[in-house]
Every structure is written in C-alpha cells, then in structure tokens.
Write a protein that holds these residues in place. Structure first.
Motif, PDB file in Angstrom:
ATOM      1  N   THR A 216       0.821  -1.207   0.000  1.00  0.00           N
ATOM      2  CA  THR A 216       0.000   0.000   0.000  1.00  0.00           C
ATOM      3  C   THR A 216       0.860   1.264   0.000  1.00  0.00           C
ATOM      4  N   THR A 217       0.232   2.354  -0.355  1.00  0.00           N
ATOM      5  CA  THR A 217       0.819   3.682  -0.201  1.00  0.00           C
ATOM      6  C   THR A 217      -0.320   4.623   0.130  1.00  0.00           C
ATOM      7  N   ARG A 218       0.010   5.812   0.605  1.00  0.00           N
ATOM      8  CA  ARG A 218      -1.019   6.793   0.940  1.00  0.00           C
ATOM      9  C   ARG A 218      -0.808   8.066   0.142  1.00  0.00           C
ATOM     10  N   VAL A 219      -1.906   8.605  -0.348  1.00  0.00           N
ATOM     11  CA  VAL A 219      -1.866   9.804  -1.175  1.00  0.00           C
ATOM     12  C   VAL A 219      -2.975  10.742  -0.719  1.00  0.00           C
ATOM     13  N   ARG A 220      -2.646  12.020  -0.620  1.00  0.00           N
ATOM     14  CA  ARG A 220      -3.679  13.021  -0.379  1.00  0.00           C
ATOM     15  C   ARG A 220      -4.078  13.595  -1.719  1.00  0.00           C
ATOM     16  N   ASP A 221      -5.344  13.420  -2.064  1.00  0.00           N
ATOM     17  CA  ASP A 221      -5.817  13.797  -3.392  1.00  0.00           C
ATOM     18  C   ASP A 221      -7.155  14.519  -3.246  1.00  0.00           C
ATOM     19  N   GLY A 222      -7.191  15.771  -3.684  1.00  0.00           N
ATOM     20  CA  GLY A 222      -8.440  16.523  -3.623  1.00  0.00           C
ATOM     21  C   GLY A 222      -8.954  16.730  -2.207  1.00  0.00           C
ATOM     22  N   VAL A 264      -4.507  12.057  -8.948  1.00  0.00           N
ATOM     23  CA  VAL A 264      -3.220  11.765  -8.313  1.00  0.00           C
ATOM     24  C   VAL A 264      -3.227  10.356  -7.723  1.00  0.00           C
ATOM     25  N   ALA A 265      -4.290   9.998  -7.012  1.00  0.00           N
ATOM     26  CA  ALA A 265      -4.387   8.661  -6.422  1.00  0.00           C
ATOM     27  C   ALA A 265      -4.379   7.595  -7.513  1.00  0.00           C
ATOM     28  N   TRP A 266      -5.041   7.871  -8.626  1.00  0.00           N
ATOM     29  CA  TRP A 266      -5.050   6.917  -9.739  1.00  0.00           C
ATOM     30  C   TRP A 266      -3.629   6.715 -10.274  1.00  0.00           C
ATOM     31  N   SER A 267      -2.954   7.815 -10.541  1.00  0.00           N
ATOM     32  CA  SER A 267      -1.614   7.742 -11.115  1.00  0.00           C
ATOM     33  C   SER A 267      -0.647   7.032 -10.173  1.00  0.00           C
ATOM     34  N   GLU A 268      -0.683   7.380  -8.878  1.00  0.00           N
ATOM     35  CA  GLU A 268       0.246   6.774  -7.927  1.00  0.00           C
ATOM     36  C   GLU A 268      -0.073   5.293  -7.694  1.00  0.00           C
ATOM     37  N   GLY A 269      -1.351   4.934  -7.722  1.00  0.00           N
ATOM     38  CA  GLY A 269      -1.705   3.521  -7.587  1.00  0.00           C
ATOM     39  C   GLY A 269      -1.208   2.700  -8.763  1.00  0.00           C
ATOM     40  N   MET A 270      -1.405   3.225  -9.967  1.00  0.00           N
ATOM     41  CA  MET A 270      -0.943   2.524 -11.163  1.00  0.00           C
ATOM     42  C   MET A 270       0.586   2.460 -11.196  1.00  0.00           C
ATOM     43  N   ARG A 271       1.221   3.517 -10.726  1.00  0.00           N
ATOM     44  CA  ARG A 271       2.687   3.525 -10.664  1.00  0.00           C
ATOM     45  C   ARG A 271       3.191   2.428  -9.735  1.00  0.00           C
ATOM     46  N   MET A 272       2.554   2.274  -8.571  1.00  0.00           N
ATOM     47  CA  MET A 272       2.950   1.231  -7.634  1.00  0.00           C
ATOM     48  C   MET A 272       2.730  -0.155  -8.240  1.00  0.00           C
ATOM     49  N   ALA A 273       1.553  -0.371  -8.831  1.00  0.00           N
ATOM     50  CA  ALA A 273       1.257  -1.680  -9.422  1.00  0.00           C
ATOM     51  C   ALA A 273       2.230  -2.016 -10.539  1.00  0.00           C
ATOM     52  N   ALA A 274       2.559  -1.038 -11.374  1.00  0.00           N
ATOM     53  CA  ALA A 274       3.494  -1.265 -12.484  1.00  0.00           C
ATOM     54  C   ALA A 274       4.886  -1.580 -11.967  1.00  0.00           C
TER      55      ALA A 274
END
Length: 288
Positions: A216-222, A264-274
């Motif tokens: 997991t990771t945590r992101v503050r988005d919106g 931002v959460a979408w991009s960071e989640g996909m970055r982690m999965a990739a």
C-alpha cells in the motif's frame, strides 16, 4: 569541511561523502591517499567522520522523502519555510529545479533560488527569471501539470536534473469512461515471483508499506487521503506468489469505485502496481 589531524603525519576529511586521508610529512605532504593506512582507519577522528557521513546520508534521504511527500500530495508549502531550509545543501538538492506554482498563472517555473526574505526565483517556460513571494506555493504532482510535455522538453534543454522525481515521474491518466460498479484494476495482476517474501521485499525496497496481504501507499488527493493497495498474497504463504488486483480505499477502509478515484491517487496507484509487476520472474525460451 576542513582537514583534521588523525595521528602523526596524517589528516582526514570528508571528500564527496567519503573519509579521505592525506600525508602531512615528507615528500608526499599534501597528497591525498588512495586508501586509508591502518593507523588512520582506527583513529577516533576517522570514526567520527564516518558517523558524520552516515548522518549526512540519513539527513539527505529525509529531505528527499519530505519533499517527495509535499509533491505527491501537492500540499501547500509556506514560502518562508523554503527560504529557511534553502541554505542547507541537502534541502537545496531536493528542492532545486522542482516545478513550483504560486498564486497567479504566470507564477510557474523551475525553482532556482530562495532568498532569506522569502522571495523565490523561478525560471519559466520562456527562459525568463520570475521572482515571486506568495505566502505559500505548491510543488504539483506531474499529473496535475497542464504543460507537462513542454516542461519536460524545456528541462531537457536546460539540462535539469531533479533531486526528487517530479516531471519525469511515470504518470497514468484515469480513463474518462469506466464501468459504474468496477472497483479494481487488473492490468498489472499476474506478475509471478518465486515467493511471497520476494514480492513483499520488492514492495518495501520501493518505499511501499506491506500490511496484511497488500502493498500500500497513501496519497492526499483533492483534500482527502486515499490508499492504493495491490494484493501480494497471504503473509505466511511459503510458495510462489503473484501480484493481484489494484484497488483504492478511503480513510475508513471503504473500497472506492474507480469513478471515485482522483487523478493523483489513480496515477500513484498505477505507478505502484506497475513497479511491482516489473520485478516479476520473466520466463525465457520458446515456451515462455
């Protein structure tokens, strides 16, 4: 940092983060040595410098982590704070050449300097130096930058090398059309690893947290905190393992519909999965 005595005939100093010795006597006086003599290796001053070098490394890493956290969540950062930390070389290395956004449309550029009175100096896309002094600025996540392609091209022209990965950070845009009830992305599922331990170790080495069966990771988005999570297998499973689906959860642990996930959460989640999937075992040969 200057040279200090380390026994008879030698001095030591930190040179590019490494303890280096030089002779102070004889024909080789003043010449830096390729290796540390035994007497110098065991000297208290050498040990003190080694420990100081380790502290500097930890400090630099801490500065990068903090700036990365500001950038990933696009948090407002007081201009006065940037001015106070700028003289510190570690902070400056983490902040220099990041894209900064002030109050107005024209207050966008690569950060080049912060003066003691709170003025920031930026280089904008026209190559002009812009001076701004708003109360706060943001170091935006690249997915939020409208001129990202232009910034990347201009950065290449300037030879910009960022201490924190911002404009060249891998980004993913959320598709405009998504099924209403979908809550998972399986694009990077199925990456096989020889063990669950190896998969978890890759996650932690990339800076992600392993909790239960998820990376997991945590992101503050919106204005809200979102937790992207990738399934990596049961904690005590001793067989091979593979990456699972990616989902996003809110602060209460509720799984979000994909339509609810911010950019931002979408991009960071996909970055982690990739990034997790990229470490998979790749079969070779005609049967791969």
């Amino acid at each position: 940092m200057g040279w200090v005595a380390a026994g008879d005939g030698y001095e030591v100093a930190l040179v590019e983060g490494r303890v280096t010795a030089r002779s102070t006597a004889g024909r080789s006086a003043g010449r830096q040595l390729k290796t540390l003599p035994k007497a110098v290796r065991e000297h208290p001053e050498t040990d003190r410098l080694r420990r100081f070098a380790e502290w500097l490394d930890r400090h630099a890493a801490s500065c990068r982590e903090q700036v990365d956290a500001w950038m990933v969540s696009s948090l407002p950062v007081p201009t006065g704070l940037l001015a106070r930390v700028w003289p510190d070389e570690a902070w400056q290395a983490a902040l220099r050449d990041l894209v900064v956004v002030g109050d107005g449309e024209d207050e966008v550029g690569f950060l080049r300097d912060a003066t003691p009175d709170g003025e920031l100096r930026l280089v904008d896309l026209d190559g002009e130096t812009v001076r701004i002094s708003p109360a706060v600025v943001t170091l935006p996540h690249p997915v939020l930058l409208d001129d990202l392609d232009e910034l990347r091209e201009f950065a290449a022209e300037l030879g910009v090398v960022q201490g924190v990965d911002q404009i060249h950070r891998a980004t993913w845009l959320r598709p405009a059309e998504l099924p209403e009830k979908d809550t998972e992305v399986k694009e990077f599922a199925g990456g096989r690893f020889p063990s669950r331990f190896r998969l978890a170790a890759r996650a932690t080495s990339l800076g992600y947290k392993v909790s239960g069966g998820y990376a997991t990771t945590r992101v503050r988005d919106g204005g809200r905190t979102v937790e992207p999570a990738v399934w990596i297998g049961e904690p005590y499973w001793d067989g091979d393992s593979e990456t699972g689906a990616l989902c996003w959860r809110d602060a209460e642990g509720r799984q979000l519909a994909l339509r609810e996930v911010g950019p931002v959460a979408w991009s960071e989640g996909m970055r982690m999965a990739a990034a997790l999937h990229a470490g998979r075992t790749v079969e070779e040969g005609k049967n791969a």
